[in-house]
Write a protein that holds these residues in place. Structure first.
Motif, PDB file in Angstrom:
ATOM      1  N   ILE A  39      -2.852 -66.502  56.494  1.00  0.00           N
ATOM      2  CA  ILE A  39      -3.124 -66.767  55.078  1.00  0.00           C
ATOM      3  C   ILE A  39      -3.645 -65.482  54.468  1.00  0.00           C
ATOM      4  CG2 ILE A  39      -4.664 -68.056  53.521  1.00  0.00           C
ATOM      5  CD1 ILE A  39      -4.574 -70.104  56.171  1.00  0.00           C
ATOM      6  N   GLN A  41      -5.254 -63.402  50.723  1.00  0.00           N
ATOM      7  CA  GLN A  41      -5.980 -63.607  49.476  1.00  0.00           C
ATOM      8  C   GLN A  41      -6.067 -62.279  48.731  1.00  0.00           C
ATOM      9  OE1 GLN A  41     -10.107 -64.957  49.893  1.00  0.00           O
ATOM     10  NE2 GLN A  41      -9.848 -66.180  48.026  1.00  0.00           N
ATOM     11  N   LYS A  45      -8.352 -63.343  43.760  1.00  0.00           N
ATOM     12  CA  LYS A  45      -7.411 -64.455  43.570  1.00  0.00           C
ATOM     13  C   LYS A  45      -7.571 -65.510  44.669  1.00  0.00           C
ATOM     14  CE  LYS A  45      -4.031 -61.754  40.992  1.00  0.00           C
ATOM     15  NZ  LYS A  45      -2.588 -61.413  40.824  1.00  0.00           N
ATOM     16  N   GLY A  46      -6.665 -66.488  44.648  1.00  0.00           N
ATOM     17  CA  GLY A  46      -6.760 -67.606  45.561  1.00  0.00           C
ATOM     18  C   GLY A  46      -6.051 -67.377  46.882  1.00  0.00           C
ATOM     19  N   LEU A  47      -6.074 -68.414  47.699  1.00  0.00           N
ATOM     20  CA  LEU A  47      -5.489 -68.363  49.033  1.00  0.00           C
ATOM     21  C   LEU A  47      -3.985 -68.602  48.972  1.00  0.00           C
ATOM     22  CD1 LEU A  47      -8.174 -70.578  50.807  1.00  0.00           C
ATOM     23  CD2 LEU A  47      -8.024 -68.080  50.868  1.00  0.00           C
ATOM     24  N   TRP A  49      -0.698 -69.177  51.637  1.00  0.00           N
ATOM     25  CA  TRP A  49      -0.181 -69.351  52.991  1.00  0.00           C
ATOM     26  C   TRP A  49       0.986 -68.404  53.217  1.00  0.00           C
ATOM     27  CZ3 TRP A  49       4.623 -71.944  54.342  1.00  0.00           C
ATOM     28  CH2 TRP A  49       4.776 -72.164  55.713  1.00  0.00           C
ATOM     29  N   TYR A  96      -6.027 -63.362  56.623  1.00  0.00           N
ATOM     30  CA  TYR A  96      -6.756 -64.183  57.574  1.00  0.00           C
ATOM     31  C   TYR A  96      -5.796 -64.800  58.588  1.00  0.00           C
ATOM     32  CZ  TYR A  96     -10.664 -64.410  54.183  1.00  0.00           C
ATOM     33  OH  TYR A  96     -11.687 -64.122  53.313  1.00  0.00           O
ATOM     34  N   PHE A 109      -7.169 -76.111  58.640  1.00  0.00           N
ATOM     35  CA  PHE A 109      -7.595 -74.921  59.370  1.00  0.00           C
ATOM     36  C   PHE A 109      -9.096 -74.974  59.612  1.00  0.00           C
ATOM     37  CE2 PHE A 109      -3.540 -72.979  59.253  1.00  0.00           C
ATOM     38  CZ  PHE A 109      -2.960 -73.335  58.040  1.00  0.00           C
TER      39      PHE A 109
ATOM     40  N   TYR B  34     -11.805 -76.768  51.196  1.00  0.00           N
ATOM     41  CA  TYR B  34     -12.507 -75.630  51.779  1.00  0.00           C
ATOM     42  C   TYR B  34     -13.511 -75.078  50.783  1.00  0.00           C
ATOM     43  CZ  TYR B  34      -8.555 -75.716  54.982  1.00  0.00           C
ATOM     44  OH  TYR B  34      -7.600 -76.114  55.897  1.00  0.00           O
ATOM     45  N   LEU B  44     -13.832 -75.246  56.245  1.00  0.00           N
ATOM     46  CA  LEU B  44     -13.320 -76.601  56.028  1.00  0.00           C
ATOM     47  C   LEU B  44     -14.493 -77.546  55.799  1.00  0.00           C
ATOM     48  CD1 LEU B  44     -10.807 -78.519  56.141  1.00  0.00           C
ATOM     49  CD2 LEU B  44     -11.339 -78.811  58.577  1.00  0.00           C
ATOM     50  N   TYR B  85     -11.259 -74.835  47.438  1.00  0.00           N
ATOM     51  CA  TYR B  85      -9.801 -74.917  47.470  1.00  0.00           C
ATOM     52  C   TYR B  85      -9.359 -76.224  48.112  1.00  0.00           C
ATOM     53  CZ  TYR B  85      -9.872 -69.886  46.590  1.00  0.00           C
ATOM     54  OH  TYR B  85     -10.080 -68.639  46.046  1.00  0.00           O
ATOM     55  N   GLN B  87      -6.033 -78.266  49.852  1.00  0.00           N
ATOM     56  CA  GLN B  87      -4.898 -77.838  50.683  1.00  0.00           C
ATOM     57  C   GLN B  87      -4.095 -79.048  51.141  1.00  0.00           C
ATOM     58  OE1 GLN B  87      -5.586 -77.269  54.842  1.00  0.00           O
ATOM     59  NE2 GLN B  87      -3.436 -77.849  54.828  1.00  0.00           N
ATOM     60  N   VAL B  97       2.617 -75.049  53.902  1.00  0.00           N
ATOM     61  CA  VAL B  97       1.214 -75.293  53.596  1.00  0.00           C
ATOM     62  C   VAL B  97       0.959 -74.809  52.175  1.00  0.00           C
ATOM     63  CG1 VAL B  97      -1.168 -74.713  54.183  1.00  0.00           C
ATOM     64  CG2 VAL B  97       0.522 -75.042  56.003  1.00  0.00           C
ATOM     65  N   PHE B  99      -2.012 -74.310  49.055  1.00  0.00           N
ATOM     66  CA  PHE B  99      -3.391 -74.312  48.591  1.00  0.00           C
ATOM     67  C   PHE B  99      -3.407 -74.445  47.066  1.00  0.00           C
ATOM     68  CE2 PHE B  99      -5.823 -73.196  52.320  1.00  0.00           C
ATOM     69  CZ  PHE B  99      -4.922 -72.533  53.128  1.00  0.00           C
ATOM     70  N   GLY B 100      -4.402 -75.136  46.574  1.00  0.00           N
ATOM     71  CA  GLY B 100      -4.641 -75.131  45.140  1.00  0.00           C
ATOM     72  C   GLY B 100      -5.125 -73.755  44.712  1.00  0.00           C
ATOM     73  N   GLY B 101      -5.130 -73.523  43.415  1.00  0.00           N
ATOM     74  CA  GLY B 101      -5.510 -72.217  42.904  1.00  0.00           C
ATOM     75  C   GLY B 101      -6.987 -71.885  43.041  1.00  0.00           C
TER      76      GLY B 101
END
Lengths: 122, 108
Positions: A39, A41, A45-47, A49, A96, A109, B34, B44, B85, B87, B97, B99-101
């Motif tokens: 993952i 980032q 900003k956000g995560l 995948w 990550y 995760f 998360y 988590l 976040y 997920q 997979v 993830f939200g923003g």
């Protein structure tokens, strides 16, 4: 307790290949964990995948990165790795490695590496 | 599949914060949450809509119905200030997979 330790360069030149490794300790990569993921980032900003490998060998990637990503597992070294080719400044991010809880099939995760900031710059 | 979160939520200490995660028919899927503090890896805090992993305070709870999953933080503390976040993990053919923003929780 499973621990993930990341290693790899923090600076990569444009058009080159980013390579990161995640070493698993506190457990066996081949028997305890069913999925190994990556993952990233971007700064502020956000995560996002990147992709992941199941224990059976099937590999899945984000559609936006699929053409440039290669994931692999080396059970003999208890490591899994990420390679991202033809990088640009847009690939600058904290990367990550992450896995679900050991001895489970959870779709989340539980364990994360410490993160590696990779900057793409000449 | 897109998960939509509000960019920011503010709450006074001791009050309750609700952070939403919107998605098409998300109530039929499993959502995980998360917490990420600056300079740290995500942690988590809610698994499978409502379950708290070991060590996560009872003040954190989750729900999921219809088109919205919600993370609720009761009796908010200053230490809860972080990004959150949601997920989702697709286990069908694509195994992607999402993830939200992310939502930045500010404790006033």
């Amino acid at each position: 307790q499973l621990q993930l330790q990341q290693s790899g360069p923090g600076l990569v030149k444009p058009s080159e290949t980013l390579s990161l490794t995640c070493t698993v300790s506190g457990g066996s990569i081949s028997s305890n964990i069913y999925y190994w993921g990556w993952i990233r980032q971007p700064p502020g900003k956000g995560l996002e995948w990147i992709g992941g490998i199941y224990s059976g060998g099937n590999t899945y990637y984000s559609p936006s990165l699929k053409s440039r990503v290669t994931l692999s597992v080396d059970s003999s070294k208890n490591q899994f790795s990420l390679k991202l080719s033809s990088v640009t400044a847009a690939d600058t991010a904290v990367y990550y490695c992450a896995t679900p809880k050991e001895y489970s099939s959870s779709r989340n995760f539980q364990h994360w590496g410490q993160g590696t900031l990779v900057a793409v710059s000449s | 599949y897109v998960l939509t979160q509000p960019p920011s939520v503010s709450v006074a200490p001791g009050k309750t914060a609700s952070i939403t995660c919107g998605g098409n028919d998300i109530g039929s899927k499993s959502v995980h949450w998360y917490q990420q503090k600056p300079g740290q890896a995500p942690v988590l805090i809610i698994s499978y809509d409502t379950d708290r992993p070991s060590g996560i305070p009872e003040r954190f709870s989750g729900s999921n119905s219809g088109n919205t999953a919600t993370l609720t933080i009761s009796r908010v503390e200053a230490g809860d200030e972080a990004a959150y976040y949601c997920q989702f993990w697709d286990s069908s053919s694509d195994h992607f997979v999402v993830f939200g923003g992310g939502t930045k929780l500010t404790v006033l």
